[in-house]
Design a protein around this motif. Structure first.
Motif, mmCIF file in Angstrom:
data_model
loop_
_atom_site.group_PDB
_atom_site.id
_atom_site.type_symbol
_atom_site.label_atom_id
_atom_site.label_comp_id
_atom_site.label_asym_id
_atom_site.label_seq_id
_atom_site.Cartn_x
_atom_site.Cartn_y
_atom_site.Cartn_z
ATOM 1 N N UNK A 25 -1.082 -58.809 55.214
ATOM 2 C CA UNK A 25 -1.694 -59.177 57.103
ATOM 3 C C UNK A 25 -2.131 -58.016 57.513
ATOM 4 N N UNK A 26 -1.418 -57.061 57.260
ATOM 5 C CA UNK A 26 -2.002 -55.400 58.115
ATOM 6 C C UNK A 26 -3.283 -54.390 57.022
ATOM 7 N N UNK A 27 -3.533 -54.894 56.077
ATOM 8 C CA UNK A 27 -4.157 -54.920 55.338
ATOM 9 C C UNK A 27 -6.117 -54.810 56.137
ATOM 10 N N UNK A 28 -6.724 -53.465 55.541
ATOM 11 C CA UNK A 28 -8.525 -53.597 55.361
ATOM 12 C C UNK A 28 -8.632 -53.360 54.084
ATOM 13 N N UNK A 72 -3.077 -59.498 60.999
ATOM 14 C CA UNK A 72 -2.168 -58.438 62.087
ATOM 15 C C UNK A 72 -2.641 -57.525 62.491
ATOM 16 N N UNK A 73 -3.752 -56.564 62.004
ATOM 17 C CA UNK A 73 -4.426 -55.369 62.248
ATOM 18 C C UNK A 73 -5.021 -55.139 63.650
ATOM 19 N N UNK A 74 -4.626 -54.757 64.547
ATOM 20 C CA UNK A 74 -4.603 -54.668 65.682
ATOM 21 C C UNK A 74 -4.977 -53.212 66.094
ATOM 22 N N UNK A 89 1.286 -44.906 54.883
ATOM 23 C CA UNK A 89 2.914 -44.430 55.602
ATOM 24 C C UNK A 89 3.025 -46.523 57.058
ATOM 25 N N UNK A 90 3.874 -46.384 56.749
ATOM 26 C CA UNK A 90 4.388 -47.907 57.453
ATOM 27 C C UNK A 90 4.356 -47.545 58.598
ATOM 28 N N UNK A 91 4.661 -46.773 60.412
ATOM 29 C CA UNK A 91 5.093 -46.347 61.012
ATOM 30 C C UNK A 91 6.449 -46.780 61.519
ATOM 31 N N UNK A 92 6.642 -47.139 61.045
ATOM 32 C CA UNK A 92 7.785 -47.630 61.936
ATOM 33 C C UNK A 92 9.281 -47.104 61.482
ATOM 34 N N UNK A 142 -16.829 -47.961 45.310
ATOM 35 C CA UNK A 142 -18.220 -48.578 46.445
ATOM 36 C C UNK A 142 -17.108 -49.476 47.488
ATOM 37 N N UNK A 143 -15.173 -50.232 46.708
ATOM 38 C CA UNK A 143 -14.647 -50.303 48.396
ATOM 39 C C UNK A 143 -13.281 -50.351 47.722
ATOM 40 N N UNK A 144 -12.517 -50.025 48.478
ATOM 41 C CA UNK A 144 -11.437 -49.728 48.563
ATOM 42 C C UNK A 144 -10.492 -51.475 49.287
ATOM 43 N N UNK A 145 -9.604 -51.112 49.153
ATOM 44 C CA UNK A 145 -7.994 -52.193 50.108
ATOM 45 C C UNK A 145 -7.639 -51.269 50.628
ATOM 46 N N UNK A 146 -6.939 -51.116 52.047
ATOM 47 C CA UNK A 146 -6.678 -50.015 52.455
ATOM 48 C C UNK A 146 -4.725 -50.496 53.221
ATOM 49 N N UNK A 147 -4.160 -50.161 52.860
ATOM 50 C CA UNK A 147 -2.820 -51.128 53.371
ATOM 51 C C UNK A 147 -2.184 -49.735 54.669
ATOM 52 N N UNK A 148 -1.893 -51.349 55.443
ATOM 53 C CA UNK A 148 -0.961 -49.863 56.737
ATOM 54 C C UNK A 148 -1.788 -49.975 57.721
#
Length: 390
Positions: A25-28, A72-74, A89-92, A142-148
């Motif tokens: 949910x917090x991927x872009x 979940x991306x804000x 990094x998770x930040x938590x 060309x494209x990449x999934x970015x977690x967190x």
């Protein structure tokens, strides 16, 4: 999509691979507009990093436009232009709460690289950097999934800054800056930087920003030393032409040495014949040539900063010299998220010009050629930036 994939030592290829997609949910999803070849990528290219698999997508210095966000991306939204730090990094967790983002203990499902690991959890996952660090596909694509995505990506305001000016916020600029911070550089400091590659050059730029008075730079590529002399006012030392670079630095500093040394070379330093032989038969993990020179060149009570990548063990570390001289040593992966916002401000104000080190800009389709040019130091290559054509 097109992406640069690994197939063995000095065998990288631009191939068509499946498009990435939102998984958590917090991927872009990011459309990459610029990506760079890092000196750390050359360790992979030379076959020096274990746990690489055929088809792995390389690259950890990249930026682009947000195409899609998870529910979940804000922190970012579609259409934002962002630079992505190389650590995930998770930040938590315990370490993220202490701003030690590269030590994040939740994002890497793999082993990590600590030899004497015991039950310690691994540090953060890294983009495009083996299955020791999560096996996360990298950004030379060309494209990449970015977690967190609520922790990593930094939005670049619509201020007229070009990609080339901010791209290195992803890694080498924060790495050079943290190296200078770890070396306790301040107004009037003296520092020796071993290695005039991209990280060494960013360390020199950061040292000047922090007020260093004298900067010695040690390398054996004349074109890199000359660039550093012109761009950052360093005192260049070519170790192919000087009998002992550390001793030369000591002599120029009244027999004491510099306040601090930065080892921007790491484990692939040009070592002794014995070290080379031991490494070949797996009895030595790394060359200690650069760190020994750094220890020797630094005055009593000074600091050693090691942004250069190290792996395994070093028999000739000379820890007794560290003790006798009362030196402090700091190293490790960069907590990039901690420095990116302030470094962006310095770039916007014109205090830093990281793009100056770019020598080659090439389409992504020519990435394999870019690796070869960078690895062989052809065409006075300092830094290669790749641009996907989409």
């Amino acid at each position: 999509m097109k992406a640069l994939t690994y197939h063995g030592s000095k065998d990288v290829r631009v191939e068509t691979v499946p498009d990435p997609r939102i998984v958590e949910p917090d991927d872009i999803l990011l459309r990459v507009t610029a990506t760079a070849i890092c000196g750390s990528d050359l360790h992979i290219y030379r076959g020096k990093i274990p746990m690489m698999e055929s088809g792995d997508i390389l690259g950890h210095e990249f930026m682009g436009i947000v195409e899609e966000t998870g529910p979940a991306v804000t922190r970012v939204r579609s259409g934002d232009r962002v630079v992505v730090p190389f650590t995930i990094s998770c930040g938590q967790c315990f370490f993220c709460h202490r701003k030690l983002f590269a030590a994040c203990e939740t994002t890497n499902p793999d082993r990590g690289a600590i030899i004497n690991k015991k039950s310690t959890r691994p540090g953060a996952a890294l983009f495009g950097y083996s299955h020791l660090y999560g096996g996360i596909p990298g950004g030379q694509a060309e494209y990449v999934r970015v977690p967190k995505a609520n922790v990593g990506p930094l939005v670049i305001p619509d201020s007229g800054l070009e990609d080339k000016q901010v791209l290195f916020l992803s890694d080498i600029l924060p790495t050079g800056y943290m190296a200078a911070i770890n070396a306790a550089i301040g107004k009037g400091s003296s520092v020796a930087i071993f290695g005039a590659g991209p990280v060494g050059l960013m360390a020199a730029a950061s040292a000047r920003l922090l007020g260093a008075e004298r900067i010695f730079m040690v390398d054996h590529h004349p074109y890199r030393l000359e660039f550093a002399r012109h761009a950052y006012g360093v005192e260049p030392l070519n170790f192919d032409e000087v009998d002992d670079a550390a001793n030369e630095i000591i002599d120029r500093m009244d027999g004491r040495g510099v306040d601090a040394s930065i080892d921007a070379v790491g484990f692939e330093a040009k070592g002794s014949a014995v070290e080379t032989a031991l490494t070949a038969v797996k009895l030595e993990g790394s060359s200690g040539a650069s760190i020994r020179q750094a220890i020797a060149a630094t005055r009593r009570g000074g600091a050693i900063s090691a942004p250069g990548v190290y792996a395994g063990w070093i028999h000739g570390f000379l820890f007794g010299d560290v003790f006798e001289k009362g030196l402090s040593i700091k190293g490790g992966q960069t907590h990039a998220q901690n420095y990116m916002p302030q470094l962006l401000e310095h770039i916007a104000k014109g205090d830093l010009h990281p793009e100056a080190i770019i020598s080659h800009t090439m389409p992504l389709e020519q990435a394999a050629q870019g690796y070869e040019i960078f690895e062989k130091k052809q065409q006075d290559c300092r830094k290669v930036v790749l641009t996907p054509t989409h």
